[in-house]
Design a protein around this motif. Structure first.
Motif, short mmCIF file in Angstrom:
data_model
loop_
_atom_site.label_atom_id
_atom_site.label_comp_id
_atom_site.label_asym_id
_atom_site.label_seq_id
_atom_site.Cartn_x
_atom_site.Cartn_y
_atom_site.Cartn_z
N VAL A 1 65.42 -102.22 57.31
CA VAL A 1 64.70 -100.96 57.37
C VAL A 1 65.53 -99.91 56.63
O VAL A 1 66.70 -99.71 56.93
CB VAL A 1 64.47 -100.53 58.83
N GLY A 2 64.92 -99.25 55.67
CA GLY A 2 65.60 -98.24 54.88
C GLY A 2 65.40 -96.86 55.46
O GLY A 2 65.43 -96.66 56.68
N GLN A 3 65.15 -95.90 54.59
CA GLN A 3 64.99 -94.51 54.99
C GLN A 3 63.71 -94.32 55.80
O GLN A 3 62.65 -94.84 55.45
CB GLN A 3 64.94 -93.61 53.75
N ILE A 4 63.81 -93.54 56.89
CA ILE A 4 62.66 -93.22 57.74
C ILE A 4 62.45 -91.72 57.70
O ILE A 4 63.41 -90.95 57.88
CB ILE A 4 62.87 -93.71 59.18
N THR A 5 61.20 -91.29 57.46
CA THR A 5 60.87 -89.88 57.36
C THR A 5 59.82 -89.52 58.40
O THR A 5 58.85 -90.25 58.59
CB THR A 5 60.30 -89.57 55.95
N ASP A 6 60.03 -88.39 59.09
CA ASP A 6 59.07 -87.89 60.07
C ASP A 6 57.96 -87.17 59.32
O ASP A 6 58.20 -86.23 58.56
CB ASP A 6 59.78 -86.93 61.02
N PHE B 1 53.13 -89.50 62.37
CA PHE B 1 53.66 -90.84 62.16
C PHE B 1 55.02 -90.76 61.47
O PHE B 1 55.43 -89.70 60.99
CB PHE B 1 52.69 -91.69 61.32
N PHE B 2 55.71 -91.89 61.44
CA PHE B 2 56.96 -92.03 60.71
C PHE B 2 56.68 -92.91 59.50
O PHE B 2 55.97 -93.90 59.61
CB PHE B 2 58.05 -92.69 61.57
N SER B 3 57.25 -92.56 58.37
CA SER B 3 57.14 -93.35 57.16
C SER B 3 58.49 -94.03 56.92
O SER B 3 59.53 -93.38 57.00
CB SER B 3 56.78 -92.45 55.98
N ALA B 4 58.48 -95.33 56.62
CA ALA B 4 59.73 -96.08 56.46
C ALA B 4 59.65 -97.01 55.25
O ALA B 4 58.59 -97.53 54.92
CB ALA B 4 60.03 -96.90 57.70
N GLU B 5 60.81 -97.20 54.62
CA GLU B 5 60.93 -98.15 53.51
C GLU B 5 61.47 -99.47 54.06
O GLU B 5 62.38 -99.47 54.88
CB GLU B 5 61.91 -97.63 52.46
N ILE B 6 60.90 -100.57 53.59
CA ILE B 6 61.38 -101.89 53.96
C ILE B 6 62.01 -102.49 52.71
O ILE B 6 61.36 -102.59 51.66
CB ILE B 6 60.22 -102.79 54.49
N LYS B 7 63.28 -102.89 52.83
CA LYS B 7 64.03 -103.38 51.67
C LYS B 7 64.44 -104.84 51.85
O LYS B 7 64.67 -105.29 52.97
CB LYS B 7 65.28 -102.52 51.48
N ASP B 8 64.57 -105.54 50.72
CA ASP B 8 65.05 -106.92 50.77
C ASP B 8 66.57 -106.94 50.64
O ASP B 8 67.22 -105.89 50.69
CB ASP B 8 64.38 -107.76 49.68
N VAL C 1 60.44 -103.38 49.16
CA VAL C 1 59.37 -104.37 49.06
C VAL C 1 58.10 -103.92 49.77
O VAL C 1 57.03 -104.47 49.55
CB VAL C 1 59.82 -105.74 49.61
N ASP C 2 58.24 -102.92 50.65
CA ASP C 2 57.07 -102.42 51.37
C ASP C 2 57.38 -101.02 51.89
O ASP C 2 58.54 -100.63 52.03
CB ASP C 2 56.71 -103.33 52.54
N SER C 3 56.33 -100.28 52.13
CA SER C 3 56.42 -98.97 52.76
C SER C 3 55.46 -99.01 53.93
O SER C 3 54.29 -99.38 53.77
CB SER C 3 56.02 -97.89 51.77
N VAL C 4 55.94 -98.69 55.12
CA VAL C 4 55.10 -98.77 56.31
C VAL C 4 55.08 -97.43 57.03
O VAL C 4 55.96 -96.59 56.82
CB VAL C 4 55.61 -99.87 57.28
N ILE C 5 54.07 -97.27 57.86
CA ILE C 5 54.03 -96.12 58.75
C ILE C 5 53.99 -96.63 60.18
O ILE C 5 53.47 -97.71 60.46
CB ILE C 5 52.84 -95.18 58.45
N VAL C 6 54.58 -95.84 61.09
CA VAL C 6 54.58 -96.15 62.52
C VAL C 6 53.89 -94.99 63.21
O VAL C 6 54.37 -93.84 63.15
CB VAL C 6 56.01 -96.32 63.06
N ASN C 7 52.78 -95.24 63.85
CA ASN C 7 52.05 -94.21 64.57
C ASN C 7 52.87 -93.77 65.77
O ASN C 7 53.30 -94.59 66.57
CB ASN C 7 50.69 -94.77 65.01
N LYS C 8 53.10 -92.47 65.92
CA LYS C 8 53.93 -91.96 67.01
C LYS C 8 53.28 -92.17 68.38
O LYS C 8 53.96 -92.43 69.36
CB LYS C 8 54.20 -90.46 66.82
#
Length: 116
Positions: free
Chosen positions: A78-83, A87-94, A100-107
């Motif tokens: 898990v890379g950088q997470i932004t509020d 929701f939170f936006s996060a980078e997924i790195k290999d 390799v992906d950008s995901v959001i997490v619903n608060k």
């Protein structure tokens, strides 16, 4: 004679109803996916508890733990997470530190969704 017979039949019906019990609900944890209509219900999952159950995420640290637990069997980090408000936006790195992906997490619900 018919009054006794009617009372006897009513007694058997109430007795049978006591043994049968209520129908299973959609929120019952021990359910069969095929029995639930139209889209299934909450069922015990191998990693998350009830499928679809809410797990609120309040802070960036909670979001990081939530994502690390979700991706623990994958070869990513898990890379950088932004509020972002709701929701939170996060980078997924290999392993090569490439996104390799950008995901959001619903608060509110804790559900994870890819934005790619």
């Amino acid at each position: 004679m018919t009054m006794k017979r009617t009372l006897l039949i009513a007694g058997f019906i109430f007795l049978a109803a006591a043994f049968v019990g209520p129908a299973p609900s959609f929120s019952e944890p021990r359910c069969m996916w095929r029995e639930q209509r139209p889209y299934g219900g909450y069922c015990m999952g191998p990693r998350w508890g009830w499928y679809g159950a809410r797990q609120p995420v309040k802070t960036v640290e909670d979001a990081r733990k939530h994502l690390e637990k979700f991706f623990e069997s994958k070869d990513v980090s898990v890379g950088q997470i932004t509020d972002r408000g709701f929701f939170f936006s996060a980078e997924i790195k290999d392993r090569a530190n490439i996104v390799v992906d950008s995901v959001i997490v619903n608060k509110r619900t804790g559900r994870i969704r890819s934005t790619f």
